[in-house]
Design a protein around this motif. Structure first.
Motif, short mmCIF file in Angstrom:
data_model
loop_
_atom_site.label_atom_id
_atom_site.label_comp_id
_atom_site.label_asym_id
_atom_site.label_seq_id
_atom_site.Cartn_x
_atom_site.Cartn_y
_atom_site.Cartn_z
N HIS A 3 0.86 -1.19 0.00
CA HIS A 3 0.00 0.00 0.00
C HIS A 3 0.89 1.23 0.00
CE1 HIS A 3 -2.67 3.02 1.99
NE2 HIS A 3 -3.50 2.53 1.09
N ASP A 24 -4.33 6.51 3.92
CA ASP A 24 -5.78 6.39 3.95
C ASP A 24 -6.34 7.31 5.01
OD1 ASP A 24 -5.66 4.59 1.91
OD2 ASP A 24 -6.12 2.82 3.13
N HIS A 31 -10.70 6.46 -4.72
CA HIS A 31 -11.94 5.89 -4.16
C HIS A 31 -13.07 6.90 -4.04
CE1 HIS A 31 -9.21 2.66 -3.35
NE2 HIS A 31 -8.68 3.18 -2.27
N HIS A 85 -13.41 6.16 2.31
CA HIS A 85 -12.21 6.87 2.77
C HIS A 85 -11.52 7.51 1.58
CE1 HIS A 85 -10.09 3.21 1.43
NE2 HIS A 85 -8.98 3.94 1.42
N HIS A 93 -7.95 7.85 -0.34
CA HIS A 93 -6.58 7.35 -0.49
C HIS A 93 -5.78 8.49 -1.12
CE1 HIS A 93 -3.40 4.36 -1.65
NE2 HIS A 93 -3.23 5.22 -2.63
ZN LIG Z 1 -5.28 3.37 0.43
#
Ligand SMILES: [Zn+2]
Length: 442
Positions: free
Chosen positions: A329, A333, A377, A408, A410
């Motif tokens: 990742h 986030d 997202h 959320h 990103h």
């Molecule tokens: Zn993320």
């Protein structure tokens, strides 16, 4: 009668001759230096090639680099060889192959003879390419001091290069951050905003470099202090409910997606192949950067958010207790309320707004000199490519599109397409100490 026949044959021969052979010389470098790969492409579609040669000439000296002759079946042979219409000769020229080469100029000469016939003989076609011979490594001088960098982080380095440098910047392992002319700087003064890859823990592989048109290269170590920051590890449980929510949604919005196999198969395709394609697309977008500091001050964390997953978290994905995948990742986030307004983390120009598979609905903002921020997202997007946005200006709303477990944002930061730790850019002290101390920000 006889004379007429000869004239007739000669005319026929001239007709057969067609256009002269074409010869094109190319090199993998513009100049000759340590080792330049030269290719000559020969083409003679009408009568066929007889013989081809490639030579290197400097002053009184010349050397045959490569040569080929093509067989011609006899006029009375039942097995005449087919004519050769196209052929290449390649050779390496430079100090590594011809130790006698001197600085200055050399000539690469390519010669093509056409297949001669009983009534045909042609002058060879000769094509020459003059090339500079550069044998000394280019001048490279470090100007900035105190380079303290962190694995997965960024930095700025200021330096000066000599004439003839065509490429310079920072190489960190396989990651290259190219330089730009230093704003307000003198001749040859440049700077690079560079990325240290999250996967690179060896400072010995971080080098300032300059390369000339012949491929002569100078390299300097310049990092004064290097802090390792190995990826943290994490496991993620893939539930059927999660796969049922994300996989069909992504499959239906991704043109050309191969929706065969189980939901898990499709998920692995999204997290693997589709992820790689998205990263390649981001690398292409990253080239579309402005040579200007479009950003001002520290980057903004979306208000009223909690930091969840961080940068460089190495994730093992479990399905029914079995490890099925592994990915890292590379963003931060930030969780807030559902469909919360998403602000631009800093001022810049929108270079992408749309569907980005794993990132769902996403926006990418260019902040100049290779620095970009990505917002993933999102449930909705309110900007389009080309828009100039101010720091804090709303660019859309948060959501859970793409590979997201819940609503959320990103936030990912890139330097020339390489993901870097966003936390540095959210920290005004870090910016003051590592960026503003080396280049004059507007
Ligand atoms: Zn993320």
């Amino acid at each position: 009668m006889v004379a007429l026949a000869v004239v007739g044959l000669a005319a026929w021969g001239a007709l057969r001759r067609g256009p002269a052979p074409s010869v094109v010389i190319t090199g993998d470098h513009e100049a000759i230096g340590p080792a330049t790969r030269i290719t000559a492409h020969f083409s003679e579609p009408s009568g066929g090639l007889g013989a081809i040669r490639l030579e290197l000439v400097q002053g009184e000296r010349s050397v045959m680099l490569a040569e080929r002759r093509f067989a011609r079946g006899g006029a009375f042979s039942p097995f005449r060889s087919p004519r050769t219409a196209e052929a290449d000769l390649t050779a390496t020229v430079g100090r590594s192959a011809q130790a006698w080469l001197q600085e200055g100029e050399a000539t690469v000469r390519a010669t093509a003879d056409r297949m001669a016939g009983p009534l045909r003989s042609h002058a060879p076609v000769v094509v020459e390419k003059k090339m500079a011979v550069l044998l000394r490594p280019p001048r490279l001088e470090l100007l900035s001091r105190q380079h303290y960098v962190r694995q997965g982080g960024c930095g700025v380095v200021v330096f000066r290069v000599g004439d003839g440098v065509v490429s310079s910047g920072v190489r960190a392992g396989d990651t290259v951050s190219l330089s730009f002319p230093l704003p307000g700087g003198g001749p040859g003064e440049r700077f690079a905003l560079f990325a240290i890859p999250w996967e690179l823990d060896d400072v010995g592989q971080v080098r300032l470099f300059a390369e000339d048109a012949a491929g002569n290269r100078s390299e300097l170590p310049f990092v004064d202090l290097f802090k390792k920051a190995p990826p943290k590890s994490d496991t993620i449980e893939l539930s059927d409910a999660f796969l049922e929510r994300v996989v069909p949604a992504i499959a239906s919005q991704t043109p050309g997606f191969d929706a065969s196999g189980s939901l898990l198969d499709q998920y692995l395709r999204i997290n693997g192949k589709e992820r790689q394609e998205v990263l390649a697309k981001i690398a292409a977008i990253a080239k579309n950067t402005e040579s200007a500091f479009l950003w001002r001050g520290a980057f903004l964390q979306m208000p009223d958010t909690q930091r969840r997953a961080g940068f460089a978290e190495s994730r093992t994905y479990l399905y029914q207790g079995r490890a099925v995948d592994h990915q890292t990742h590379l963003g931060l986030d930030l969780a807030s309320t559902e469909h919360a307004p998403v602000p631009a983390a800093n001022s810049g120009r929108v270079v992408f707004a749309g569907w980005l598979v794993i990132y769902g609905n996403a926006v990418i903002i260019d902040h100049g000199y290779g620095l970009m921020s990505l917002y993933g997202h999102m449930s909705s997007i309110s900007v389009k490519p080309g828009d100039v946005v101010a720091k804090g200006q709303q660019i859309g709303n948060s959501g859970s599109t793409g590979l997201a477990g819940g609503d959320h944002l990103h936030l990912e930061i890139f330097v020339q397409g390489k993901s870097v730790d966003p936390l540095e850019w959210l920290d005004e002290h870090w910016i003051r100490d590592n960026i503003a101390s080396k280049v004059k920000l507007p």
